[in-house]
Write a protein that holds these residues in place. Structure first.
Motif, PDB file in Angstrom:
ATOM      1  N   ALA A  86       0.615  -1.465   0.398  1.00 41.83           N
ATOM      2  CA  ALA A  86       0.223   0.310  -0.045  1.00 41.83           C
ATOM      3  C   ALA A  86       1.107   1.121  -0.375  1.00 41.83           C
ATOM      4  O   ALA A  86       0.190   2.197  -0.614  1.00 41.83           O
ATOM      5  N   LYS A  87       2.141   1.134   0.668  1.00 41.66           N
ATOM      6  CA  LYS A  87       2.839   2.538   1.010  1.00 41.66           C
ATOM      7  C   LYS A  87       3.815   2.379  -0.522  1.00 41.66           C
ATOM      8  O   LYS A  87       3.787   3.624  -1.116  1.00 41.66           O
ATOM      9  N   GLU A  88       4.466   1.680  -0.983  1.00 33.45           N
ATOM     10  CA  GLU A  88       5.652   1.240  -1.849  1.00 33.45           C
ATOM     11  C   GLU A  88       4.692   1.477  -3.643  1.00 33.45           C
ATOM     12  O   GLU A  88       5.162   1.639  -4.169  1.00 33.45           O
ATOM     13  N   GLN A  89       3.908   1.190  -3.903  1.00 33.94           N
ATOM     14  CA  GLN A  89       2.909   1.104  -4.674  1.00 33.94           C
ATOM     15  C   GLN A  89       1.467   2.213  -4.630  1.00 33.94           C
ATOM     16  O   GLN A  89       1.151   2.794  -5.964  1.00 33.94           O
ATOM     17  N   GLY A  90       2.382   2.960  -4.064  1.00 33.52           N
ATOM     18  CA  GLY A  90       1.167   4.084  -3.898  1.00 33.52           C
ATOM     19  C   GLY A  90      -0.415   4.547  -3.612  1.00 33.52           C
ATOM     20  O   GLY A  90      -0.559   4.727  -4.152  1.00 33.52           O
ATOM     21  N   PHE A  91      -0.591   3.766  -3.166  1.00 41.20           N
ATOM     22  CA  PHE A  91      -2.202   3.324  -2.999  1.00 41.20           C
ATOM     23  C   PHE A  91      -3.089   4.434  -1.667  1.00 41.20           C
ATOM     24  O   PHE A  91      -4.150   4.780  -1.750  1.00 41.20           O
ATOM     25  N   PHE A  92      -1.837   4.528  -0.565  1.00 40.15           N
ATOM     26  CA  PHE A  92      -1.653   5.390   0.294  1.00 40.15           C
ATOM     27  C   PHE A  92      -2.059   6.697  -0.367  1.00 40.15           C
ATOM     28  O   PHE A  92      -3.425   7.593  -0.602  1.00 40.15           O
ATOM     29  N   ALA A  93      -0.911   7.237  -1.299  1.00 42.71           N
ATOM     30  CA  ALA A  93      -1.041   8.144  -2.019  1.00 42.71           C
ATOM     31  C   ALA A  93      -2.157   9.062  -2.803  1.00 42.71           C
ATOM     32  O   ALA A  93      -2.795  10.330  -2.909  1.00 42.71           O
ATOM     33  N   ALA A 129     -10.583   6.362   4.800  1.00 41.61           N
ATOM     34  CA  ALA A 129      -9.237   6.526   2.852  1.00 41.61           C
ATOM     35  C   ALA A 129      -8.003   4.888   3.522  1.00 41.61           C
ATOM     36  O   ALA A 129      -7.549   4.864   2.232  1.00 41.61           O
ATOM     37  N   PHE A 130      -7.715   5.117   4.587  1.00 40.04           N
ATOM     38  CA  PHE A 130      -6.239   4.734   4.788  1.00 40.04           C
ATOM     39  C   PHE A 130      -7.075   3.057   4.375  1.00 40.04           C
ATOM     40  O   PHE A 130      -5.842   1.960   3.784  1.00 40.04           O
ATOM     41  N   VAL A 131      -8.594   2.617   4.908  1.00 44.47           N
ATOM     42  CA  VAL A 131      -9.152   0.879   4.615  1.00 44.47           C
ATOM     43  C   VAL A 131      -8.775   1.166   3.191  1.00 44.47           C
ATOM     44  O   VAL A 131      -8.527  -0.057   2.195  1.00 44.47           O
ATOM     45  N   ARG A 132      -9.230   1.325   2.177  1.00 45.88           N
ATOM     46  CA  ARG A 132      -9.464   1.308   1.205  1.00 45.88           C
ATOM     47  C   ARG A 132      -8.359   1.437   0.402  1.00 45.88           C
ATOM     48  O   ARG A 132      -8.016   0.417  -0.702  1.00 45.88           O
ATOM     49  N   ALA A 133      -7.244   2.430   0.955  1.00 42.65           N
ATOM     50  CA  ALA A 133      -6.248   1.732   0.174  1.00 42.65           C
ATOM     51  C   ALA A 133      -5.260   0.673   0.795  1.00 42.65           C
ATOM     52  O   ALA A 133      -4.824  -0.007  -0.151  1.00 42.65           O
ATOM     53  N   MET A 134      -5.500  -0.034   1.685  1.00 44.74           N
ATOM     54  CA  MET A 134      -5.650  -1.713   2.203  1.00 44.74           C
ATOM     55  C   MET A 134      -6.374  -2.514   1.368  1.00 44.74           C
ATOM     56  O   MET A 134      -5.619  -3.711   1.231  1.00 44.74           O
ATOM     57  N   ASN A 135      -7.568  -2.185   1.170  1.00 45.02           N
ATOM     58  CA  ASN A 135      -8.181  -3.069   0.262  1.00 45.02           C
ATOM     59  C   ASN A 135      -7.126  -3.204  -1.183  1.00 45.02           C
ATOM     60  O   ASN A 135      -7.420  -4.052  -1.545  1.00 45.02           O
TER      61      ASN A 135
END
Length: 339
Positions: free
Chosen positions: A41-48, A244-250
């Motif tokens: 999630a962090k390295e592939q930019g899903f949080f961003a 938003a955090f949960v959506r990024a993790m999903n």
């Protein structure tokens, strides 16, 4: 006056951008490959993509992670277990798990080769026989009441063994010191999350004898092991960020299961000294232990709480172990839970 107008517009734009700038959200963690969905999630930019700036805050032991939440040094913790939320609730402090990362135990027991040979051990033996073989060993543990300590004492309880004359725990604080002691022959066994067990096996120092991550221990198969925890107060005040955090993790969870190479690439950045093949083997071995949707189930929470009560009935009385949603966990922020 006209010459000054562009500057005023620019200044207003800068002020607006600063006013709406996203604050940095910190996530406490203890590095382990069961955090692969988070690394992705962090390295592939899903949080961003969700408009979040997320940074990691390392802690030496999981017991320290809850303190960072309470001190508001971090907003999320991936290293706080449900046992800690129960104890803190008894002190009037309300933490809540919002996302499941691993719904099976991910720590495996590795034993030194010399001990394996002397005891005739193998993973093919019945699990109770492997529990009983812990008799006479000096086992390395991170800290008293840490999850490896609780899980190992559960094994001893099942085998009707006790600490003392026939078995010893040596508390060494960190994964690094445990691995060093194992290599040096100062301890006979340890129980840690990957990649350490596979690395020690690959290096030729020992073998995995109890592989909970593969379902060797029935009580740990459906078990709310690792997840994301927040303070209830912060989550209610920052619902947009939590969702938003949960959506990024999903999104990361869906992505990495179809893109193993990308998952290895992401995880490898957090384990630069671990050979890439060990990182990949560990992720492949853990895949069935990691939740595909982040949903927390009452049954998995009950399994966890039952073991807490079995090991420490005074510290974890039944009346304090309420597995109902909204007490120590919730799926309210996870869209996967909507029917």
């Amino acid at each position: 006056m006209r010459r000054s107008r562009p500057w005023r517009v620019l200044a207003a734009g800068l002020l607006a951008s600063q006013t709406h700038a996203q604050p940095i959200l910190y996530v406490t963690h203890v590095n382990a490959l069961h955090l692969t969905p988070f690394y992705v999630a962090k390295e592939q930019g899903f949080f961003a993509k969700e408009g979040l700036t997320v940074e990691m805050l390392g802690v030496s032991a999981g017991s320290h992670a809850a303190l960072t939440l309470l001190a508001k040094e971090a907003q999320f913790s991936s290293a706080t277990n449900i046992g800690e939320t129960v104890l803190l609730r008894q002190q009037g402090k309300h933490l809540v798990r919002i996302y499941s990362i691993a719904n099976r135990m991910t720590m495996d027991l590795v034993v030194r080769n010399e001990v394996i040979e002397a005891k005739g051990l193998s993973r093919d033996l019945p699990i109770m026989q492997r529990f009983k073989a812990l008799k006479g060993m000096d086992i390395g543990v991170t800290a008293e009441d840490a999850l490896d300590d609780v899980a190992l004492r559960y094994y001893l309880e099942k085998a009707r063994l006790g600490l003392g004359e026939n078995i010893f725990f040596t508390f060494l604080g960190t994964v690094t010191t445990l691995a060093q002691a194992f290599r040096a022959g100062e301890i006979d066994a340890l129980m840690l999350p990957h990649p350490t067990p596979l690395l020690l096996e690959e290096e030729g120092f020992g073998k995995i004898i109890i592989k909970s991550s593969a379902g060797d221990v029935p009580a740990f198969v459906n078990f709310e092991h690792v997840g994301i925890t927040v303070t209830k107060e912060w989550a209610e005040e920052h619902e947009r960020e939590v969702r938003a955090f949960v959506r990024a993790m999903n999104a990361a969870n869906r992505f990495w299961r179809e893109n193993l190479t990308a998952a290895v690439d992401a995880a490898e950045k957090f384990f630069p000294r671990i050979p890439r093949e060990i990182v990949q083997l560990s992720i492949e071995a853990l895949k069935d232990s990691l939740s595909p949707d982040g949903l927390i189930t009452p049954f998995n929470v009950i399994q966890y709480m039952d073991i807490l009560h079995t090991m420490e009935p005074r510290q974890f009385p039944r009346e304090a172990l309420n597995p109902s949603e909204g007490i120590h966990w919730t799926n309210r922020y996870n869209p996967n839970g909507r029917k």
